[in-house]
Design an enzyme around this catalytic site. Structure first.
Site, PDB file in Angstrom:
ATOM      1  N   PHE A 237      64.897  85.302   9.336  1.00  0.00           N
ATOM      2  CA  PHE A 237      66.113  86.024   9.767  1.00  0.00           C
ATOM      3  C   PHE A 237      66.264  87.390   9.115  1.00  0.00           C
ATOM      4  CE2 PHE A 237      67.326  81.405   9.767  1.00  0.00           C
ATOM      5  CZ  PHE A 237      67.172  81.224  11.130  1.00  0.00           C
ATOM      6  N   GLY A 469      58.348  81.283  12.995  1.00  0.00           N
ATOM      7  CA  GLY A 469      58.913  80.202  13.795  1.00  0.00           C
ATOM      8  C   GLY A 469      59.230  80.657  15.208  1.00  0.00           C
ATOM      9  N   ILE A 596      58.309  88.379  29.419  1.00  0.00           N
ATOM     10  CA  ILE A 596      58.439  87.260  28.488  1.00  0.00           C
ATOM     11  C   ILE A 596      57.044  86.631  28.388  1.00  0.00           C
ATOM     12  CG2 ILE A 596      59.530  85.014  28.067  1.00  0.00           C
ATOM     13  CD1 ILE A 596      61.496  87.419  27.875  1.00  0.00           C
ATOM     14  N   LYS A 668      59.248  93.533  25.379  1.00  0.00           N
ATOM     15  CA  LYS A 668      60.369  94.019  24.578  1.00  0.00           C
ATOM     16  C   LYS A 668      60.775  92.876  23.631  1.00  0.00           C
ATOM     17  CE  LYS A 668      63.587  96.313  27.127  1.00  0.00           C
ATOM     18  NZ  LYS A 668      64.463  96.466  28.338  1.00  0.00           N
ATOM     19  N   GLY A 671      64.237  88.444  19.721  1.00  0.00           N
ATOM     20  CA  GLY A 671      64.765  87.572  18.671  1.00  0.00           C
ATOM     21  C   GLY A 671      66.207  87.852  18.294  1.00  0.00           C
ATOM     22  N   GLU A 672      66.563  89.103  18.234  1.00  0.00           N
ATOM     23  CA  GLU A 672      67.917  89.450  17.814  1.00  0.00           C
ATOM     24  C   GLU A 672      68.867  89.501  18.998  1.00  0.00           C
ATOM     25  OE1 GLU A 672      66.054  92.672  15.601  1.00  0.00           O
ATOM     26  OE2 GLU A 672      67.202  92.035  13.849  1.00  0.00           O
TER      27      GLU A 672
END
Ligand code: MOS
Length: 711
Positions: A237, A469, A596, A668, A671-672
């Protein structure tokens, strides 16, 4: 999903490391074994400000197995190359800048002995009065030149005050967000081994190459003399960006002093002060709109905190510069230095806090205008990046909102929000629905990769990536196989070694987009050379054929379009009208982030972000005790993150988006984005259900109960 000709990129293949992880074959940093291993345990300060006067280590040293006690008076001096993060300068000063700072360390032959002895080190302090609480009227607040990621501290375009004064409708409210602590499943761990020519660091790390550079600088080594190995990482994170956090440095220091391998393994409790956190925020958002809903002014003032030793400013207003158009816009950050640990990157730094405030304010504006919140957002969509005037490489906010509205059944909700329509009631439950936009910038950095063709028809691909992860290992395998035109099981991919060469870290949602670029380049070039050799009838030599690629120039040359990712969160909550208990019954996230690469791992990452948004909205709250300057909660018993039983139905939709920014795979970051705005959707739903506007997160059961009592 976009799928390429071979269909590998875009396919939801299973995680390449799934079996290794569930069977324990995957080795995490803590699990590395070495002969002669010693353990180092930090001793953390019990004052929030002052000086260490004396370290009494006799009792600790008398314990069996204890090898050494390090403190600032005897620890090796570290170099301080320009840009060194001060948190890395462990045991370099007798000053105490915050409670929990490392003031000594015990090295012993077992972890238990080191822990036991750490409790026996007596530290005498000269304490000074401390100041640990962020307030909007703090006299120490100032406007920094820059916030994190180069976002300007203060920025404006047009004069917001007169525009707000002329607006038909305005929202002028204050929103707050609490401290959030990272709690990756794998606590931070590192093993340091000095060898004749340098240092090997097995480290739970988001960016092995960047850590090698930072650690080499501290110990006066060349980057290639530090080998960081980070093959498996159990979450991060942002907290496992070792260029800003000291645990691995302490292990390296102790190993150097003792002349034997040293391991550090932080406890869950130690993480709270030692690995950074999301800083709290106090935000005033002013929105002015014409009666038709078009924004005429956006003003976002964000107040946050940093430590005495480093200016880290969460880029809280960054999304506000990008998401909506308005003729006048202003974003100002103000920060105060407090006697607290240095805050740092945490999933969507700044954006997570800022999008909460902005997206609740937009919901409030919709209610005051009597316009549906989705229609209001669509009315303020923009074809160009508002602060730069540049076109977007892709922007699918409107599609995300529209797709989500249909899928979620938004139309049944009725227009307007607080008060405009009565909350639905089902038995003893009050039901509300909420929506919010998601936004995160799309970054990428030049990186290097190697691809080698072996005579047996297999391929070895290597890049200093880190899979924390996310599924990056699997995604990169797909990109390599696609570029080589072979089945993924003919590709052996090595990640997590700094020795593979310069590469971006797993941060800023730019891991896979940065790494896939040179992997694609190297593999395509290798396939081309192999084709040429085959045409000429040449076999692959025994040593194989290797291609190295560096994407730096290509990334630089890829044009100047504005690059961002967008999405939309929808939430339905049910509130028990008697107890105030809140259940998030369902959440839908619709996201558009280019190609994706792996729909299965991407979906999982989106779920994780939405769950983290649930934590931000309703549960996660770090707090500092003004009396002793300590974080009040230090464990998962009292710091609440959403557990399985908290989560209702989650649905993720990934739109097929073609990005024009020149990325060879069209990737692109995701995660955030997954988390941004999610807390606002939940808060907006809860506000509708209860008929009371919630502006402070986390929204606790007592907040809901007191709102219900006022009904
Ligand atoms: Mo992330 S907060 O950029 O590691």
């Amino acid at each position: 999903m976009s799928a390429t000709a071979t269909g590998i990129v875009g396919a939801g293949i299973e995680r390449a490391d799934g079996v290794d992880k569930v069977t324990g074959a995957a080795r995490y940093s803590f699990e590395r074994r070495f002969p002669d291993l010693a353990y180092v345990v930090p001793v953390q300060s019990t004052i929030a400000r002052g000086r260490v006067v004396r370290v009494e280590s006799e009792r600790a040293l008398a314990e069996s197995g204890v090898l050494a006690v390090l403190d600032a008076s005897c620890a090796p001096r570290l170099e301080r190359p320009e840009g060194t993060h001060p948190e890395l300068l462990v045991l370099q000063s007798d000053r105490v800048a915050y409670r929990g700072q490392i003031v000594a360390a015990v090295v012993a032959t077992t972890l238990d002995a080191a822990r036991e002895a750490a409790g026996l080190v007596e530290i005498e302090y000269e304490a000074e009065p401390h100041d640990v609480i962020l307030r909007a009227d703090h006299p120490g607040l100032y406007v920094p030149e820059n916030a994190n990621a180069g976002v300007p501290g203060a920025w404006s375009d047009g004069d917001v005050a007169p525009a707000l004064a002329r607006a038909a409708v305005i929202v002028d409210e204050t929103y707050t967000t609490a401290i959030e602590h990272h709690n990756p499943m794998e606590p931070h761990a590192a093993t340091a081994v000095w060898e004749h020519d340098g240092l090997t660091l097995h480290n739970a790390d988001q960016g092995p190459y960047m850590t090698a550079v930072a650690v080499a600088g501290l110990f006066g080594l060349r980057p290639e003399q530090v080998r960081v190995v980070s093959e498996y990482v159990g979450g991060g994170f942002g907290s496992k960006a070792t260029m800003s956090r000291p645990p691995a440095v302490l292990a390296a220091m102790a190993a150097r002093v003792l002349g034997r391998p040293v391991k550090i393994a932080l406890t869950r409790q130690q993480l709270f002060a030692l690995i950074s956190y999301r800083p709290p925020s106090i935000q005033r958002v002013r929105l002015g709109a014409a009666a038709d809903g078009r924004l005429v002014a956006i003003d976002h003032e964000a107040i946050t905190q940093t430590s005495r030793i480093h200016e880290y400013v969460d880029q809280i207003g960054a999304s506000t510069r990008v998401v909506y158009a308005a003729p006048c816009r202003r974003v100002v950050h103000r920060v105060v230095r407090l006697d607290v640990p240095t805050p740092g990157f945490m999933r969507g730094p700044g954006h997570a806090s800022g999008m909460f405030a902005l997206e609740v304010a937009v919901d409030e504006l919709a209610a005051r205008l009597g316009i549906d919140p989705i229609a209001l957002r669509i009315a303020n969509d923009t074809a160009v990046e508002p602060y730069s005037g540049r076109e977007f490489s892709s922007r699918s906010l409107v599609e995300c909102l529209q797709t989500g509205a249909e899928r979620f059944g938004w139309m049944t909700r009725g227009a307007g929000s607080d008060g405009a329509d009565a909350p639905r009631r089902e038995g003893r439950h009050l039901i509300g629905t909420g929506v919010a936009a998601a936004h995160h910038p799309d970054y990428r950095f030049g990186s290097t990769a190697r691809a080698r063709a072996l005579p047996d028809g297999r391929f070895a691909v290597e890049i200093a990536a880190s899979d924390i992860g996310t599924g990056a290992r699997t995604a990169l395998l797909q990109v390599a196989a696609d570029a080589l035109g072979v089945d993924p099981d003919r590709v052996a991919l090595t990640i997590g070694h700094s020795a593979s060469g310069q590469a971006m870290m797993a941060g800023g949602s730019m891991g896979t987009s940065s790494w896939s670029w040179p992997v694609d380049m190297a593999c395509r070039e290798l396939a081309r050379r192999l084709g040429a050799r085959a045409d000429a009838g040449e076999a692959i030599p025994p040593e194989g054929i290797e291609v190295r690629a560096d994407s730096a120039e290509a990334v630089q040359a890829a044009g100047s379009l504005a690059r961002h990712t967008f999405g939309a969160h929808f939430a339905e909550v049910a509130v028990d009208a008697r107890t105030g208990e809140v259940r998030v019954r369902r959440m839908l996230g619709v996201f558009a982030a280019g190609t994706i690469v792996n729909a299965r791992t991407a979906r999982s990452q989106f779920y994780g972000g939405m769950i983290m948004a649930h934590g931000q909205a309703l549960l996660e709250r770090g707090e500092i005790d003004p009396a002793d300057g300590d974080f009040v909660v230090h464990d998962l018993a009292s710091y609440h993150v959403p557990a399985n039983a908290d989560i209702g139905h989650l649905e993720v939709v990934m739109l097929d988006e073609r990005d024009r920014s020149g990325h060879p795979v069209g990737v692109k970051g995701i995660g955030e984005l997954a988390m941004m705005g999610g807390a606002a959707a939940i808060a907006n739903a809860l506000s509708q259900a209860v008929g009371h506007r919630f502006r402070d997160v986390p929204i606790r059961i007592e907040d809901v109960r007191s709102a219900l009592r006022r009904q």
